[in-house]
Design an enzyme around this catalytic site. Structure first.
Site, short mmCIF file in Angstrom:
data_model
loop_
_atom_site.label_atom_id
_atom_site.label_comp_id
_atom_site.label_asym_id
_atom_site.label_seq_id
_atom_site.Cartn_x
_atom_site.Cartn_y
_atom_site.Cartn_z
N GLY A 60 0.83 -1.21 0.00
CA GLY A 60 0.00 0.00 0.00
C GLY A 60 0.86 1.25 0.00
CD GLN A 93 -6.83 -0.24 8.15
OE1 GLN A 93 -7.72 -1.07 8.35
NE2 GLN A 93 -5.58 -0.48 8.49
N GLY A 151 -2.81 -5.74 0.28
CA GLY A 151 -3.31 -7.10 0.46
C GLY A 151 -3.45 -7.53 1.90
CB CYS A 204 3.64 2.79 11.53
SG CYS A 204 2.78 1.79 10.33
C1 LIG Z 1 -1.44 -0.51 6.45
C2 LIG Z 1 -1.78 0.78 5.82
C3 LIG Z 1 -1.01 1.30 4.77
C4 LIG Z 1 0.27 0.67 4.31
O1 LIG Z 1 0.09 -0.52 3.60
P1 LIG Z 1 1.37 -1.49 3.46
O2 LIG Z 1 0.92 -2.54 2.49
O3 LIG Z 1 1.63 -2.03 4.83
O4 LIG Z 1 2.47 -0.66 2.94
C5 LIG Z 1 -1.40 2.49 4.21
N1 LIG Z 1 -2.50 3.13 4.63
C6 LIG Z 1 -3.26 2.67 5.61
C7 LIG Z 1 -4.48 3.44 6.02
C8 LIG Z 1 -2.93 1.48 6.25
O5 LIG Z 1 -3.69 1.05 7.25
#
Ligand SMILES: *Cc1c(COP(=O)(O)O)cnc(C)c1O
Length: 383
Positions: A75, A182, A203, A328
């Site tokens: 993401g 999300q 994913g 994070c």
């Molecule tokens: C987890 C998350 C991401 C990051 O996705 P990754 O695949 O872990 O890089 C970005 N935005 C939101 C809102 C998330 O919850």
């Protein structure tokens, strides 16, 4: 059902258990179908076909066309790609409008860009973590390259009015990106109805393994690749595709799209039951977030006179997994930037825990978790 039976896993906004049907679907691409999807012989073509099936499945979840889906490594990469592409579209448009409560994928990227001379307008939120569309409208200018606002907040579950924001962006002739990581799999999403140019997906937040994501790019939108290299992904993202994970992602999206309204209701029943019981049994608990516009699975709660880190450790000892702040930022001494932006005191932010449910959770787990949380909060308050 999942491999960590004794653990009550209430941290599904951090990551999710992989669905066994997803594992089954991906396994052949780790064993016999190891070909490169760009190869011209039959094994390559077979793998390429599996990629396209996955693309169609992702497209169905977000109601887009398959060619509008670009597979990425996560993401975070999807969001970086959208932001950098928007800035590359016009050198005279180097202004971004975003919010103070974005995921670090957006937040840190914009902070870095600010150091490099890109102007960033940070939209604040009210006590519920909600933004004011009028403020957004005023912030968007003729030299704005991108409006980027998440669909649902990962910490509080607050849902932003993306439809309204997309309307504002359209009226002003500005690109709109939404981080839908999300929202995907929890509520129905439609790229068509909303009218966005870019949308990020990941994913591992919807029962697929980690390390795969996608960026939706509207077919009429000019796109500059973030990763330059080979002509994979229609020339929009260089690098040999992570085929097994992409196949898994496709399957996970297909499963997520199936009866999504029913899933939304099931999640809501779990979450609301959890909150109702806690409110009955514990005094001085408050919801952080917008109760009337919230993801169905997320419960961010402030337990007055407690310390979230200590509470989290006690719960971990009792086999309950949840989160203090976002995944994070936990482990850091700083209170959550989301709760701070909502005007929470440091004390309240440090007394807040996030519980996030998935369809793997059961009502029995909810009851058990409530019981343990009630005892743990009492224990910490008595110290
Ligand atoms: C987890 C998350 C991401 C990051 O996705 P990754 O695949 O872990 O890089 C970005 N935005 C939101 C809102 C998330 O919850």
């Amino acid at each position: 059902m999942h491999p960590f039976e004794p653990l009550i896993y209430l941290d599904n906004n951090a990551t999710t258990a992989v669905d066994p049907a997803v594992v089954e679907e991906m396994l052949p691409f780790l064993t016999e179908h190891y070909g490169n999807p760009s190869s011209p012989y039959r094994m390559g073509k077979h793998v390429a076909k599996a990629l396209e099936t996955a693309r169609c499945r992702v497209a169905q979840l977000i109601q887009s066309e398959p060619e509008e889906v670009i597979f990425t490594s996560c993401g975070t990469e999807a969001t970086n790609a959208a932001i950098y592409s928007a800035l590359a579209a016009d050198p005279d448009k180097q202004h971004i409008v975003t919010t103070r409560v974005e995921h670090s994928a957006t937040l840190k990227t914009c902070e870095l860009l600010a150091k490099r001379g890109v102007e960033i307008t940070w939209i604040g939120v009210d006590g519920k973590g909600q933004i004011d569309p009028e403020e957004v409208e005023k912030a968007v200018r003729s030299d704005t390259a991108l409006l980027t606002v998440m669909w649902a907040n990962n910490e509080t579950g607050t849902l932003f009015p993306v439809q309204t924001l997309a309307g504002i962006a359209k009226k002003k002739g500005v690109y709109f990106h939404t981080d839908a990581v999300q929202a995907a799999g929890k509520i129905p999403l439609s790229s068509k109805d909303i009218g966005v140019q870019f949308m990020s997906l990941s994913g591992h937040k919807l029962h697929c393994p980690k390390g795969v994501g996608a960026l939706y790019v509207n077919k009429k939108t000019r796109f500059t690749p973030f990763l330059t290299g080979g002509s994979q992904e229609g020339g929009k993202r260089g690098g040999t595709q992570n085929v097994a994970s992409i196949v898994a992602f496709g399957k996970a999206c297909e499963l997520a799209a199936n009866e999504i309204e029913t899933k939304e209701t099931t999640l809501r029943v779990l979450r609301d039951g959890f909150e109702e019981q806690l409110f009955q049994k514990i005094v001085n608990v408050q919801i952080n977030g917008d109760k009337s516009s919230r993801l169905p699975n997320t419960s961010n709660l402030a337990f007055e006179n407690t310390d979230a880190e200590a509470l989290l450790m006690l719960l971990d000892e009792k086999n309950i997994a949840c989160s203090a702040g976002s995944a994070c930022t936990s482990g850091s001494v700083n209170p959550s930037h989301v709760l701070k932006a909502m005007g929470c005191s440091d004390t309240r932010a440090r007394a807040s825990l996030r519980f996030s449910f998935s369809l793997y959770n059961t009502l029995t787990e909810v009851d058990k978790a409530v019981d343990i949380i009630v005892k743990s909060v009492a224990k910490i308050r008595s110290l």
